[in-house]
Design an enzyme around this catalytic site. Structure first.
Site, PDB file in Angstrom:
ATOM      1  N   LYS A 219      -0.815 -26.694 -31.683  1.00 31.17           N
ATOM      2  CA  LYS A 219      -1.503 -27.989 -31.728  1.00 31.17           C
ATOM      3  C   LYS A 219      -1.487 -28.671 -30.361  1.00 31.17           C
ATOM      4  O   LYS A 219      -2.482 -29.244 -29.939  1.00 31.17           O
ATOM      5  CB  LYS A 219      -0.839 -28.930 -32.756  1.00 31.17           C
ATOM      6  CG  LYS A 219      -0.837 -28.410 -34.181  1.00 31.17           C
ATOM      7  CD  LYS A 219      -0.348 -29.466 -35.175  1.00 31.17           C
ATOM      8  CE  LYS A 219       1.063 -29.971 -34.899  1.00 31.17           C
ATOM      9  NZ  LYS A 219       2.106 -28.947 -35.036  1.00 31.17           N
TER      10      LYS A 219
ATOM     11  N   ARG B 295       2.713 -36.685 -41.085  1.00 33.54           N
ATOM     12  CA  ARG B 295       3.616 -35.607 -41.466  1.00 33.54           C
ATOM     13  C   ARG B 295       4.084 -35.721 -42.905  1.00 33.54           C
ATOM     14  O   ARG B 295       4.878 -34.909 -43.358  1.00 33.54           O
ATOM     15  CB  ARG B 295       4.823 -35.629 -40.533  1.00 33.54           C
ATOM     16  CG  ARG B 295       4.610 -34.693 -39.306  1.00 33.54           C
ATOM     17  CD  ARG B 295       5.900 -34.486 -38.702  1.00 33.54           C
ATOM     18  NE  ARG B 295       6.257 -33.427 -37.876  1.00 33.54           N
ATOM     19  CZ  ARG B 295       5.980 -33.237 -36.604  1.00 33.54           C
ATOM     20  NH1 ARG B 295       5.111 -33.975 -35.983  1.00 33.54           N
ATOM     21  NH2 ARG B 295       6.555 -32.269 -35.939  1.00 33.54           N
TER      22      ARG B 295
ATOM     23  N   ARG C 287      10.185 -20.959 -26.307  1.00 35.50           N
ATOM     24  CA  ARG C 287       9.471 -21.954 -25.497  1.00 35.50           C
ATOM     25  C   ARG C 287      10.405 -22.581 -24.455  1.00 35.50           C
ATOM     26  O   ARG C 287      11.559 -22.883 -24.755  1.00 35.50           O
ATOM     27  CB  ARG C 287       8.936 -23.038 -26.430  1.00 35.50           C
ATOM     28  CG  ARG C 287       8.279 -24.201 -25.699  1.00 35.50           C
ATOM     29  CD  ARG C 287       7.411 -24.993 -26.607  1.00 35.50           C
ATOM     30  NE  ARG C 287       8.133 -25.735 -27.625  1.00 35.50           N
ATOM     31  CZ  ARG C 287       7.548 -26.523 -28.518  1.00 35.50           C
ATOM     32  NH1 ARG C 287       6.244 -26.665 -28.508  1.00 35.50           N
ATOM     33  NH2 ARG C 287       8.265 -27.167 -29.415  1.00 35.50           N
TER      34      ARG C 287
ATOM     35  N   ARG D   2      13.914 -27.295 -25.360  1.00 35.89           N
ATOM     36  CA  ARG D   2      14.040 -28.526 -26.154  1.00 35.89           C
ATOM     37  C   ARG D   2      15.208 -28.382 -27.115  1.00 35.89           C
ATOM     38  O   ARG D   2      15.423 -27.320 -27.665  1.00 35.89           O
ATOM     39  CB  ARG D   2      12.756 -28.757 -26.963  1.00 35.89           C
ATOM     40  CG  ARG D   2      11.758 -29.642 -26.274  1.00 35.89           C
ATOM     41  CD  ARG D   2      10.435 -29.694 -26.981  1.00 35.89           C
ATOM     42  NE  ARG D   2      10.517 -29.985 -28.406  1.00 35.89           N
ATOM     43  CZ  ARG D   2       9.458 -30.195 -29.189  1.00 35.89           C
ATOM     44  NH1 ARG D   2       8.240 -30.143 -28.670  1.00 35.89           N
ATOM     45  NH2 ARG D   2       9.599 -30.453 -30.467  1.00 35.89           N
TER      46      ARG D   2
ATOM     47  N   ARG E  65      12.901 -27.489 -39.189  1.00 36.47           N
ATOM     48  CA  ARG E  65      11.602 -28.150 -38.968  1.00 36.47           C
ATOM     49  C   ARG E  65      10.521 -27.480 -39.818  1.00 36.47           C
ATOM     50  O   ARG E  65       9.644 -28.160 -40.365  1.00 36.47           O
ATOM     51  CB  ARG E  65      11.222 -28.099 -37.483  1.00 36.47           C
ATOM     52  CG  ARG E  65      12.084 -29.039 -36.638  1.00 36.47           C
ATOM     53  CD  ARG E  65      12.041 -28.676 -35.168  1.00 36.47           C
ATOM     54  NE  ARG E  65      10.741 -28.837 -34.573  1.00 36.47           N
ATOM     55  CZ  ARG E  65      10.361 -28.253 -33.432  1.00 36.47           C
ATOM     56  NH1 ARG E  65      11.197 -27.457 -32.787  1.00 36.47           N
ATOM     57  NH2 ARG E  65       9.159 -28.460 -32.946  1.00 36.47           N
TER      58      ARG E  65
HETATM   59  P1  AMP Z   1       6.902 -32.294 -32.498  1.00 38.72           P
HETATM   60  O1  AMP Z   1       6.959 -32.338 -31.012  1.00 38.72           O
HETATM   61  O2  AMP Z   1       5.564 -32.722 -33.048  1.00 38.72           O
HETATM   62  O3  AMP Z   1       7.335 -30.948 -33.045  1.00 38.72           O
HETATM   63  O4  AMP Z   1       7.951 -33.377 -33.049  1.00 38.72           O
HETATM   64  C1  AMP Z   1       9.319 -33.282 -32.729  1.00 38.72           C
HETATM   65  C2  AMP Z   1      10.108 -34.150 -33.664  1.00 38.72           C
HETATM   66  O5  AMP Z   1       9.699 -35.519 -33.554  1.00 38.72           O
HETATM   67  C3  AMP Z   1       9.965 -33.830 -35.145  1.00 38.72           C
HETATM   68  O6  AMP Z   1      10.808 -32.758 -35.554  1.00 38.72           O
HETATM   69  C4  AMP Z   1      10.375 -35.161 -35.779  1.00 38.72           C
HETATM   70  O7  AMP Z   1      11.769 -35.353 -35.717  1.00 38.72           O
HETATM   71  C5  AMP Z   1       9.752 -36.162 -34.820  1.00 38.72           C
HETATM   72  N1  AMP Z   1       8.375 -36.511 -35.225  1.00 38.72           N
HETATM   73  C6  AMP Z   1       7.208 -36.218 -34.576  1.00 38.72           C
HETATM   74  N2  AMP Z   1       6.146 -36.698 -35.227  1.00 38.72           N
HETATM   75  C7  AMP Z   1       6.639 -37.311 -36.326  1.00 38.72           C
HETATM   76  C8  AMP Z   1       6.046 -37.992 -37.430  1.00 38.72           C
HETATM   77  N3  AMP Z   1       4.703 -38.130 -37.546  1.00 38.72           N
HETATM   78  N4  AMP Z   1       6.856 -38.517 -38.371  1.00 38.72           N
HETATM   79  C9  AMP Z   1       8.197 -38.402 -38.292  1.00 38.72           C
HETATM   80  N5  AMP Z   1       8.825 -37.744 -37.296  1.00 38.72           N
HETATM   81  C10 AMP Z   1       8.051 -37.218 -36.322  1.00 38.72           C
END
Ligand code: AMP
Length: 214
Positions: A15, A91, A125, A158, A169
């Site tokens: 994404k 989400r 990554r 990360r 996740r």
């Molecule tokens: P991502 O980079 O999109 O994989 O997001 C990393 C982390 O940020 C996720 O595992 C959540 O802990 C938090 N996060 C990102 N977007 C959301 C969302 N829309 N709602 C809640 N937590 C989020």
């Protein structure tokens, strides 16, 4: 009016990569809750009566940050945007409902790939600590190990890209986020794209889908 694009799919589906390309090609803003939260990991959210006092504590466990925190971030980002690609939100079903009250959407893209491919992509990554560029130890290694090709910064893993947190996740995705897809299945601009292809091949389909629906 520039297009309003939503991109959905599990962590590791691509994404972020495709959203960056969309932002450039269609001159829209890339609104990504993951990046916004990483930039605010230490923010004090204790007043919201949440389990933890900062977003970072949820993120490092692979859990979702509370809706109130994320909804407010997205509302503010979208209110100033002339067209956008929204990545990482909604989400869960409550966030999807909140989004409905904020904006309409022209295109809803869904990217997916097999679970073991997602795990390999995420655990391998590496991200530049300075400019945010993405690499992969096997699939797109930097020229010199640990050093960013673009700016010379340090490449780091990360904290939530360790195998244990990646699995968490993905299970949060299956439980909370996958049901959201059904809410968009009837949208005129809904397009599912196979994310288990090269980034260039995925991009050809992503770009075409946006052209077809704007
Ligand atoms: P991502 O980079 O999109 O994989 O997001 C990393 C982390 O940020 C996720 O595992 C959540 O802990 C938090 N996060 C990102 N977007 C959301 C969302 N829309 N709602 C809640 N937590 C989020």
């Amino acid at each position: 009016m520039n297009p309003k694009i939503l991109i959905l799919g599990p962590p590791g589906a691509g994404k972020g990569t495709q959203s960056d390309r969309l932002a450039t090609a269609f001159e829209v803003e890339h609104v990504t809750t993951g990046d916004a939260l990483r930039a605010n990991k230490g923010m004090d959210i204790s007043e919201m009566d949440t389990e933890y006092d900062t977003p970072g504590e949820y993120m490092d466990d692979g859990e979702l940050v509370p809706d109130a925190v994320v909804d407010a971030m997205v509302e503010e980002a979208l209110s100033g945007a002339d067209g956008f690609v929204l990545d990482g939100y909604p989400r869960n079903e409550d966030q999807a409902e909140a989004l409905q009250g904020m904006t309409d959407l022209d295109v809803v893209l869904v990217l997916d790939a097999p679970e073991e491919e997602l795990v390999d992509r995420l655990t391998g990554r590496r991200v530049c600590d300075d400019c945010g560029a993405n690499f992969h130890v096997e699939f797109s290694p930097p020229k010199a190990a640990g050093v960013c090709d673009q700016c010379g910064g340090d490449l780091i893993q990360r904290e939530d890209d360790t195998e244990e947190t990646v699995r968490e996740r993905l299970s949060v995705y299956a439980e909370d986020t996958e049901p959201v897809l059904a809410l968009y299945a009837d949208h005129d601009g809904y397009v599912e794209i196979d994310g288990d292809q090269s980034p260039d091949d995925v991009w050809d389909e992503v770009r075409q889908a946006v052209r077809d629906h704007t």
